[in-house]
Design an enzyme around this catalytic site. Structure first.
Site, PDB file in Angstrom:
ATOM      1  N   CYS A 136       0.932   6.337  12.486  1.00 13.15           N
ATOM      2  CA  CYS A 136       0.653   5.617  13.736  1.00 13.15           C
ATOM      3  C   CYS A 136       0.669   6.549  14.926  1.00 13.15           C
ATOM      4  O   CYS A 136       0.015   6.306  15.920  1.00 13.15           O
ATOM      5  CB  CYS A 136       1.715   4.537  13.949  1.00 13.15           C
ATOM      6  SG  CYS A 136       2.096   3.650  12.460  1.00 13.15           S
TER       7      CYS A 136
ATOM      8  N   HIS B 271       0.810  -1.234   0.000  1.00 12.78           N
ATOM      9  CA  HIS B 271       0.000   0.000   0.000  1.00 12.78           C
ATOM     10  C   HIS B 271       0.834   1.272   0.000  1.00 12.78           C
ATOM     11  O   HIS B 271       0.301   2.368  -0.101  1.00 12.78           O
ATOM     12  CB  HIS B 271      -1.024  -0.004   1.151  1.00 12.78           C
ATOM     13  CG  HIS B 271      -0.470   0.293   2.515  1.00 12.78           C
ATOM     14  ND1 HIS B 271      -0.552   1.546   3.082  1.00 12.78           N
ATOM     15  CD2 HIS B 271       0.137  -0.483   3.436  1.00 12.78           C
ATOM     16  CE1 HIS B 271      -0.020   1.515   4.300  1.00 12.78           C
ATOM     17  NE2 HIS B 271       0.410   0.291   4.527  1.00 12.78           N
TER      18      HIS B 271
HETATM   19  C1  LIG Z   1       9.173   2.528   7.243  1.00 13.57           C
HETATM   20  C2  LIG Z   1       7.912   1.772   7.508  1.00 13.57           C
HETATM   21  N1  LIG Z   1       7.984   0.523   7.971  1.00 13.57           N
HETATM   22  C3  LIG Z   1       6.888  -0.204   8.214  1.00 13.57           C
HETATM   23  C4  LIG Z   1       5.619   0.312   8.025  1.00 13.57           C
HETATM   24  C5  LIG Z   1       4.423  -0.542   8.311  1.00 13.57           C
HETATM   25  O1  LIG Z   1       3.856  -0.995   7.126  1.00 13.57           O
HETATM   26  P1  LIG Z   1       2.330  -1.512   7.074  1.00 13.57           P
HETATM   27  O2  LIG Z   1       1.468  -0.302   7.177  1.00 13.57           O
HETATM   28  O3  LIG Z   1       2.198  -2.188   5.753  1.00 13.57           O
HETATM   29  O4  LIG Z   1       2.147  -2.453   8.213  1.00 13.57           O
HETATM   30  C6  LIG Z   1       5.497   1.636   7.565  1.00 13.57           C
HETATM   31  C7  LIG Z   1       4.157   2.250   7.403  1.00 13.57           C
HETATM   32  O5  LIG Z   1       3.937   3.370   7.841  1.00 13.57           O
HETATM   33  C8  LIG Z   1       6.672   2.378   7.285  1.00 13.57           C
HETATM   34  O6  LIG Z   1       6.617   3.629   6.834  1.00 13.57           O
END
Ligand SMILES: Cc1ncc(COP(=O)(O)O)c(C=O)c1O
Length: 387
Positions: free
Chosen positions: A325, A201
């Site tokens: 987040c 995504h």
């Molecule tokens: C650097 C990084 N790692 C991991 C994630 C987590 O990915 P997902 O939303 O697919 O769980 C994100 C999403 O914000 C991200 O930017």
């Protein structure tokens, strides 16, 4: 007209992805583990996506493990390697302070189980020096995890140099490439890593699909246990439709990488210079050269970033104060904090992230709106503005 400049949080689907997801959901509904025709059709659909992702990463299709997204891939990389190495004397993990929570909180969980963890320090550039890794690594180190591109400021880490140091000491190297895959060329062999995470995504694929690339021969334990899916590395019936959508997004990203990178980079630069010129008391956070082309993170003196975010939203412009987040809370950015910025700067900075459907008109609209909104907020705070 609404402006969406929050592509690092998530992206709209690329042309063709929604059609594929819908078609596969309806027509290729078999369980990819079944040996009959329906199951084999699902397996063939997944294999096509596996090849597309492998081609994007210069990997072998057998090294691709489908997961539910970036968070699960990071968990599998770190917990899976840690569990495999638990019998050895290696009980030390290294990352940086600017990693995503998916990495940081996984390290914290392992620290509670007796693992020693080290977060490498960074400076205002937001780029970790290989010397910091040399200082921290020892014979106990099991795994080094350093993200390829940062989600808040976009800086690109010297992953190949870090991987070489990790390997000199017999440690594994993981990189969270969630924010670089699809934006810049990512070649697992050139990076020299053992494990690499990505998420559909973030590059115009569907939510709920991701990959952990595991270099052939790497010792790993599954973290989701169950059936023998994904060569025993990740159990559970696969989300074939989302995986097919991931494959379409991967092929499109590979085909348009150069032209899109240049187009989006020019828009980002126009936005950045436009804001720096039009709004006094602004500065870019982090190094401006080694960055993904779509991201800029700008500090606005004497402005509460949350207030500016809301003012922009009322004008139909969507940006972010950092990672999705942590939005909705008044927590300062852990990334800017780890880079040594003082508290006021960690709370007055906004991330603008562009992508596939961004246009010059949108950039100009944002540059046009910001001076007025910032002036208003600075007026409300009644503090003198220093340019
Ligand atoms: C650097 C990084 N790692 C991991 C994630 C987590 O990915 P997902 O939303 O697919 O769980 C994100 C999403 O914000 C991200 O930017």
């Amino acid at each position: 007209m609404r402006v969406y400049f929050d592509y690092n949080a998530t992206t709209p689907l690329a042309p063709g992805v929604a059609d594929t997801v819908l078609r596969v959901s309806q027509e290729v509904f078999g369980n990819a583990s079944s040996i009959h025709h329906f199951g084999q059709a699902a397996k063939a659909t997944m294999d096509e996506a596996r090849s597309a992702i492998a081609a994007l990463l210069n990997a072998d299709p057998s090294e691709i493990v489908f997961t539910s997204g970036g968070t699960e891939s990071d968990n599998l990389a770190i917990r899976g390697a840690a569990e495999a190495l638990e019998q050895t004397s290696r009980r030390h993990l290294i990352a940086t302070g600017i990693e995503h929570e998916a990495v940081l909180n996984t390290l914290r969980a392992l620290a509670r189980r007796g693992w020693r963890t080290t977060l490498l320090p960074l400076d205002h550039t937001g780029i970790v020096s290989p010397d910091r890794l040399r200082d921290a690594i020892d014979a106990d180190t099991a795994l080094v995890s350093v993200m390829h591109a940062n989600n808040e400021i976009g800086t690109i880490q010297p992953v190949a140099a870090l991987a070489a140091i990790a390997h000199e000491h017999g440690a594994l190297m993981h990189t969270d490439a969630v924010q670089s895959v699809g934006k810049i060329p990512v070649d697992v062999r050139a990076l020299g890593v053992d494990l690499l995470s990505l998420s559909a995504h973030k590059f115009n694929g569907p939510k709920g699909a991701g990959v952990l690339w595991i270099k052939r021969g790497t010792r790993m334990q599954p973290t989701v246990t169950g059936g023998k899916h994904e060569r025993n590395r990740r159990a559970g019936t696969e989300n074939v439709a989302a995986i097919a959508g991931l494959g379409v997004a991967a092929r499109l990203a590979a085909a348009k990488m150069d032209t899109e990178g240049a187009r989006v980079g020019a828009l980002r630069d126009r936005l950045e210079t436009g804001i720096l010129r039009a709004v006094p008391g602004t500065a870019v956070n982090g190094a401006r050269d080694a960055r993904v082309p779509n991201t800029t993170n700008i500090s606005f003196e004497r402005v509460e970033a949350e207030s500016l975010l809301i003012a922009l939203d009322l004008e139909g412009i969507a940006v972010s104060t950092g990672s999705a987040c942590s939005s909705g809370t008044l927590e300062p950015s852990h990334v800017l904090k780890a880079m040594g910025f003082p508290p006021h700067r960690t709370q007055n900075s906004l991330r603008f992230s562009l992508g596939m459907f961004s246009t010059q008109d949108e950039v100009d609209r944002v540059v046009d709106a910001l001076p007025r909104l910032v002036d208003k907020l600075r007026g409300l705070t009644r503090k003198p503005v220093t340019a």
